[in-house]
Design a protein around this motif. Structure first.
Motif, PDB file in Angstrom:
ATOM      1  N   GLU A 154       0.837  -1.214   0.000  1.00  0.00           N
ATOM      2  CA  GLU A 154       0.000   0.000   0.000  1.00  0.00           C
ATOM      3  C   GLU A 154       0.865   1.253   0.000  1.00  0.00           C
ATOM      4  OE1 GLU A 154      -3.085   0.431   2.987  1.00  0.00           O
ATOM      5  OE2 GLU A 154      -3.795  -1.593   2.456  1.00  0.00           O
ATOM      6  N   THR A 155       1.876   1.256   0.865  1.00  0.00           N
ATOM      7  CA  THR A 155       2.774   2.417   0.950  1.00  0.00           C
ATOM      8  C   THR A 155       3.463   2.661  -0.389  1.00  0.00           C
ATOM      9  OG1 THR A 155       3.194   1.811   3.222  1.00  0.00           O
ATOM     10  CG2 THR A 155       4.744   3.353   2.239  1.00  0.00           C
ATOM     11  N   HIS A 195       2.028   6.227  -7.096  1.00  0.00           N
ATOM     12  CA  HIS A 195       0.988   7.131  -7.582  1.00  0.00           C
ATOM     13  C   HIS A 195       1.541   8.550  -7.712  1.00  0.00           C
ATOM     14  CE1 HIS A 195      -2.512   9.834  -7.152  1.00  0.00           C
ATOM     15  NE2 HIS A 195      -3.046   8.967  -7.998  1.00  0.00           N
ATOM     16  N   ASP A 196       2.348   8.951  -6.710  1.00  0.00           N
ATOM     17  CA  ASP A 196       2.915  10.305  -6.731  1.00  0.00           C
ATOM     18  C   ASP A 196       4.017  10.418  -7.780  1.00  0.00           C
ATOM     19  OD1 ASP A 196       1.193  10.815  -4.707  1.00  0.00           O
ATOM     20  OD2 ASP A 196       2.678  10.590  -3.104  1.00  0.00           O
ATOM     21  N   THR A 214       2.525   1.675  -3.324  1.00  0.00           N
ATOM     22  CA  THR A 214       1.575   2.068  -4.369  1.00  0.00           C
ATOM     23  C   THR A 214       1.263   3.561  -4.261  1.00  0.00           C
ATOM     24  OG1 THR A 214       0.716  -0.149  -4.552  1.00  0.00           O
ATOM     25  CG2 THR A 214      -0.743   1.604  -5.305  1.00  0.00           C
ATOM     26  N   GLN A 215       1.231   4.068  -3.012  1.00  0.00           N
ATOM     27  CA  GLN A 215       1.027   5.505  -2.819  1.00  0.00           C
ATOM     28  C   GLN A 215       2.213   6.283  -3.422  1.00  0.00           C
ATOM     29  OE1 GLN A 215      -1.741   7.107  -1.682  1.00  0.00           O
ATOM     30  NE2 GLN A 215      -0.590   8.902  -2.406  1.00  0.00           N
TER      31      GLN A 215
END
Ligand code: Q46
Ligand code: ZN
Length: 295
Positions: A233-234, A240-241, A236-237
């Protein structure tokens, strides 16, 4: 695909998957001409997609499903086996020489992972036991059936989450061994390869969707709360950025390793055959797999 600054239609996306998988196989010298590959399939999207891509690339690839005896209120093992078998039937219709082998843990060893974990008082987190059992059984089958190579469906997201975890704890021993190819060091070990190591999970999912691959969507019930999922999750964040973060992190790690980072840690452990099953082990006497089943 923002990470590649690329947008493709269905047809070209599949061609892109074939091309990229073939490129990774070549770059990391995963499969030599004429070698037979055993693909560990779980019934999930990555491993089924990998099996299909290898067949389409012209490799002699067969499947191996290991029934872990996990129910978790959703008949997880039974349902994932059914998905693997249905997919295998489709593959065989198209590629008549391919076949699926099944190992049923509860039948062969009288216990599935949940019972084994309970007996070993590790029922809360059976994944380390499960990993050990899967590795042993994959290797046993590859050797017994005479396969040169064992392929798993690990994708870039899996590899990056593992890398992140190993870096967070500076587990240099694990970092040294994290690689797209684990050579068949010594007698009794099959070479292990990860042909999807540079393919994002989103890409394997898109491929499975476009090819109409029917896979089990649920995760194993024991995967809930795993730190690797939090890392994913981290990451993927971060991806995304800054698109491409995951790929850079992984590829630069492999590069740094090739240039000698962790070289001081890279001693080859002494291996000897297990006195019970004969597979190579660093332990004196029995390997950790065989000790698990001692009562
Ligand atoms: S199958 Fe086994 Fe995984 Fe389930 S018990 Fe854990 S390790 S989560 S990939
Ligand atoms: Zn053993």
């Amino acid at each position: 695909m923002r990470q590649h600054k690329l947008a493709l239609c269905a047809e070209h996306f599949s061609a892109w998957m074939f091309h990229n998988t073939a490129r990774a196989i070549k770059k990391y010298a995963m499969i030599a001409p004429g070698e037979r590959v055993l693909v560990a399939v779980s019934g999930g999207k990555d491993s089924l997609a990998l099996w299909e891509v290898l067949l389409r690339l012209g490799y002699h690839a067969d499947g191996l499903y290991i029934n872990l005896g996990i129910d978790g209120g959703l008949a997880y093992s039974a349902r994932s086996q059914a998905k693997a078998e249905a997919f295998a039937a489709q593959c065989t219709a198209q590629f008549p020489k391919t076949q699926l082998f099944v190992v049923d843990l509860p039948t062969r060893y009288e216990e599935g992972i949940p019972q084994l974990a309970m007996r070993k008082r590790r029922e809360a987190r059976p994944c380390s036991l499960c990993g050990l059992v899967k590795r042993h059984e994959m290797n046993r089958m590859a050797l017994e059936l005479g396969y040169d190579v064992l392929a798993t469906g690990h994708n870039l997201d899996d590899e990056v989450a593992t890398l992140f975890g190993n870096v967070m704890r500076w587990q240099t021993g694990y970092l040294v061994r994290q690689d797209p190819v684990l050579p068949a060091d010594g007698e009794g070990l099959a070479r292990k390869i990860k042909p999807f190591c540079r393919i994002y999970e989103r890409e394997t999912a898109a491929y499975a969707l476009l090819q109409g691959i029917d896979y089990i969507e649920e995760e194993c019930p024991y995967a809930k709360g795993a730190t690797s999922l939090q890392y994913k999750e981290t990451l993927t964040q971060m991806e995304h950025d800054v698109p491409g973060t995951k790929l850079q992190f992984y590829v630069k790690f492999l590069q740094a390793k090739a240039e000698g980072l962790f070289a001081a840690t890279a001693g080859v452990p002494e291996l000897q055959p297990c006195t019970t099953c004969g597979q190579p082990t660093t332990a004196e006497g029995q390997c950790s797999f065989c000790r698990l089943w001692e009562r």
